[in-house]
Scaffold this motif. Structure first.
Motif, PDB file in Angstrom:
ATOM      1  N   TRP A 127     -35.242  57.802  -5.454  1.00 35.56           N
ATOM      2  CA  TRP A 127     -35.383  57.121  -4.168  1.00 35.56           C
ATOM      3  C   TRP A 127     -35.040  55.635  -4.297  1.00 35.56           C
ATOM      4  N   THR A 128     -35.494  55.035  -5.390  1.00 28.80           N
ATOM      5  CA  THR A 128     -35.209  53.608  -5.601  1.00 28.80           C
ATOM      6  C   THR A 128     -33.714  53.367  -5.756  1.00 28.80           C
ATOM      7  N   ALA A 129     -33.038  54.247  -6.511  1.00 26.92           N
ATOM      8  CA  ALA A 129     -31.590  54.081  -6.707  1.00 26.92           C
ATOM      9  C   ALA A 129     -30.839  54.214  -5.390  1.00 26.92           C
ATOM     10  N   LEU A 130     -31.191  55.197  -4.583  1.00 25.55           N
ATOM     11  CA  LEU A 130     -30.530  55.356  -3.283  1.00 25.55           C
ATOM     12  C   LEU A 130     -30.862  54.200  -2.357  1.00 25.55           C
ATOM     13  N   GLY A 131     -32.132  53.776  -2.368  1.00 26.40           N
ATOM     14  CA  GLY A 131     -32.491  52.615  -1.534  1.00 26.40           C
ATOM     15  C   GLY A 131     -31.748  51.369  -1.950  1.00 26.40           C
ATOM     16  N   MET A 132     -31.605  51.168  -3.261  1.00 24.37           N
ATOM     17  CA  MET A 132     -30.857  50.021  -3.771  1.00 24.37           C
ATOM     18  C   MET A 132     -29.392  50.106  -3.335  1.00 24.37           C
ATOM     19  N   PHE A 133     -28.839  51.306  -3.402  1.00 33.91           N
ATOM     20  CA  PHE A 133     -27.442  51.473  -3.010  1.00 33.91           C
ATOM     21  C   PHE A 133     -27.249  51.165  -1.526  1.00 33.91           C
ATOM     22  N   TRP A 134     -28.160  51.688  -0.691  1.00 34.53           N
ATOM     23  CA  TRP A 134     -28.030  51.453   0.749  1.00 34.53           C
ATOM     24  C   TRP A 134     -28.251  49.983   1.082  1.00 34.53           C
ATOM     25  N   ALA A 135     -29.266  49.338   0.449  1.00 30.36           N
ATOM     26  CA  ALA A 135     -29.527  47.918   0.694  1.00 30.36           C
ATOM     27  C   ALA A 135     -28.347  47.064   0.241  1.00 30.36           C
ATOM     28  N   GLY A 136     -27.753  47.434  -0.905  1.00 27.85           N
ATOM     29  CA  GLY A 136     -26.581  46.685  -1.366  1.00 27.85           C
ATOM     30  C   GLY A 136     -25.415  46.800  -0.407  1.00 27.85           C
ATOM     31  N   HIS A 137     -25.230  47.996   0.174  1.00 36.45           N
ATOM     32  CA  HIS A 137     -24.148  48.163   1.131  1.00 36.45           C
ATOM     33  C   HIS A 137     -24.386  47.319   2.381  1.00 36.45           C
ATOM     34  N   GLY A 166     -28.382  58.184   7.211  1.00 37.26           N
ATOM     35  CA  GLY A 166     -28.548  59.626   7.398  1.00 37.26           C
ATOM     36  C   GLY A 166     -28.060  60.414   6.202  1.00 37.26           C
ATOM     37  N   TRP A 167     -26.955  59.953   5.643  1.00 36.72           N
ATOM     38  CA  TRP A 167     -26.425  60.602   4.439  1.00 36.72           C
ATOM     39  C   TRP A 167     -27.426  60.501   3.291  1.00 36.72           C
ATOM     40  N   THR A 168     -28.072  59.322   3.158  1.00 38.79           N
ATOM     41  CA  THR A 168     -29.071  59.124   2.103  1.00 38.79           C
ATOM     42  C   THR A 168     -30.277  60.044   2.298  1.00 38.79           C
ATOM     43  N   VAL A 169     -30.747  60.125   3.544  1.00 37.58           N
ATOM     44  CA  VAL A 169     -31.902  60.978   3.838  1.00 37.58           C
ATOM     45  C   VAL A 169     -31.561  62.446   3.558  1.00 37.58           C
ATOM     46  N   ALA A 170     -30.329  62.848   3.900  1.00 32.28           N
ATOM     47  CA  ALA A 170     -29.917  64.230   3.655  1.00 32.28           C
ATOM     48  C   ALA A 170     -29.923  64.545   2.165  1.00 32.28           C
ATOM     49  N   ILE A 171     -29.447  63.604   1.353  1.00 32.74           N
ATOM     50  CA  ILE A 171     -29.458  63.809  -0.097  1.00 32.74           C
ATOM     51  C   ILE A 171     -30.886  63.991  -0.602  1.00 32.74           C
ATOM     52  N   LEU A 172     -31.777  63.123  -0.139  1.00 31.20           N
ATOM     53  CA  LEU A 172     -33.170  63.226  -0.571  1.00 31.20           C
ATOM     54  C   LEU A 172     -33.803  64.532  -0.121  1.00 31.20           C
ATOM     55  N   ALA A 173     -33.500  64.951   1.127  1.00 32.63           N
ATOM     56  CA  ALA A 173     -34.090  66.197   1.634  1.00 32.63           C
ATOM     57  C   ALA A 173     -33.637  67.399   0.816  1.00 32.63           C
ATOM     58  N   VAL A 174     -32.338  67.466   0.546  1.00 27.22           N
ATOM     59  CA  VAL A 174     -31.827  68.586  -0.242  1.00 27.22           C
ATOM     60  C   VAL A 174     -32.393  68.545  -1.664  1.00 27.22           C
ATOM     61  N   SER A 175     -32.501  67.358  -2.223  1.00 29.44           N
ATOM     62  CA  SER A 175     -33.036  67.220  -3.581  1.00 29.44           C
ATOM     63  C   SER A 175     -34.494  67.657  -3.642  1.00 29.44           C
TER      64      SER A 175
END
Length: 405
Positions: A127-137, A166-175
């Motif tokens: 979650w932290t890695a995805l959040g970091m990626f989204w915040a960086g974008h 939404g793409w990030t949330v979808a990844i987390l949901a599937v994971s």
């Protein structure tokens, strides 16, 4: 993908299962084929994205291709170091987008790395890695874009950030779904293994009870008759001969029943060669007790019983009479059979007195009787009677067979 398949107890494979070793550690096999295939897809897909985004994003150069290869190559360690791979791929993708290179399948490496981290149990890191990626974008697309290539770039539309979120949330949901399914599969596998161990233990106990009941009864008869034969060998040869004949008969029967148990062990799926003993062999049991010097009176009749109940009832009576022969000074015993209210009551009495120190019910024989009764939902009470002697009272639930014998 390679290294991501697992096989459950039934042999079915699930594509999302990470490749874990038997003791929870990763396997030594490296997922080279899947990583090479993904790297090629990312490079080709990014080249196609560059052609579609000409003038909007910076063209791919050597540095861009190095970032793409590094981000994809990190996935080789996705099962061994899932946390490092999650942050590494997110960092490489952030640098790639910050340099203004085209949007494309670079997101796929981050998605797969975070997916593997969540499934491996490192949810917070993913979650932290995805959040970091989204915040960086967000930071690059709405603030740092004016100092980063491509030149004269405009801020990204906020709607685009919603798509990425939404793409990030979808990844987390599937994971999370895959992680939950993997944990369920692990629990089911552990439960199946525990059930298999329990069945094996129950089978060992059943075999031990059978062997104990067969051997204890027969050896008791042999022991008594051997004593009689030795005592009368010189004074009454004919009676000694009778004792030896009884020993031969008892030993032959014991060998036959032991052989039947061993045959069941060798071919557990086959039907036994001889039917299991039941209360219909009670007269034979009384005759064997008489050979050992014990007179047995039988009162009452047993109803039709299921095979398991019939065998348990026979073994309980057999063990009780064996204990009378071995541990009681009485040469007379009474067996009473009653049935009412859906239960069979077996009562075995002797008048004592006890001749051994282990008549209080701590031996294997009484323990085996209790196990047999408990397995059928019944009970065993065994102990001294108020007026002397010893009593065994068994209550077994009736299970009348629907078919005719």
């Amino acid at each position: 993908m390679d290294g991501e398949q697992g096989v459950d107890g039934g042999g079915a494979s699930l594509w999302w299962r990470p490749s874990w070793g038997r003791y929870g550690g990763p396997n030594r096999r490296w997922p080279w084929p899947s990583t090479l295939l993904l790297t090629g897809f990312v490079l080709v897909g990014s080249r196609f994205a560059e052609a579609q985004q000409v003038g909007d994003r910076a063209p791919l150069d050597l540095f861009a291709r190095v970032l793409l290869v590094v981000g994809s190559g990190l996935l080789l360690w996705r099962h061994r170091q899932p946390v490092l791979v999650a942050f590494g791929t997110a960092g490489a993708a952030m640098v790639y987008l910050g340099a203004g290179y085209p949007y494309g399948p670079v997101f796929l490496t981050v998605a797969l790395a975070c997916f593997c981290a969540v499934v491996a149990g490192h949810r917070r890191a993913a979650w932290t890695a995805l959040g970091m990626f989204w915040a960086g974008h967000v930071l690059v697309a709405h603030w740092l874009y004016q100092w980063l290539p491509p030149a004269k770039d405009d801020a990204a539309a906020w709607g685009q950030e919603g798509v990425i979120a939404g793409w990030t949330v979808a990844i987390l949901a599937v994971s999370e779904l895959a992680r939950s399914r993997r944990e369920q599969w692990t629990r089911e596998r552990a439960e199946r293994a525990q059930a298999a161990r329990r069945r094996a233990d129950e089978e060992r106990l059943r075999i031990a009870r059978e062997l104990h009941d067969v051997l204890a009864h027969s050896i008791s008869v042999i022991n008594v008759q051997a004593g009689v034969g030795l005592a009368l060998l010189d004074t009454d040869p004919e009676q000694a001969r009778t004792a030896l004949t009884t020993i031969k008969s008892a030993s032959k029967e014991a060998l036959g029943e032991v052989r039947q148990v061993l045959d069941t062990l060798r071919t557990p799926g086959d039907a036994p060669r001889a039917p299991a003993p039941g209360l219909d062999r009670l007269p034979e049991l009384v005759a064997q007790a008489a050979d050992a010097g014990l007179t047995v009176e039988v009162a009452g009749e047993a109803p039709r019983l299921a095979p398991g109940t019939d065998l348990a009832a026979f073994r309980i009576v057999q063990e009780a009479l064996t204990n009378v022969v071995r541990h009681s000074g009485s040469r007379h015993a009474r067996v009473r059979l009653e049935h009412d209210g859906g239960a069979l009551r077996l009562r075995i009495d002797d008048d004592g007195p006890a001749t051994g120190a282990d008549t209080g019910g701590s031996g294997n024989g009484l323990a085996g009787m209790r196990e047999r009764a408990a397995a059928l939902g019944g009970t065993i009470e065994a102990g001294p009677r108020p007026d002397g002697g010893f009593r065994v009272l068994a209550v077994l639930p009736l299970k009348v067979k629907e078919d005719n014998r």
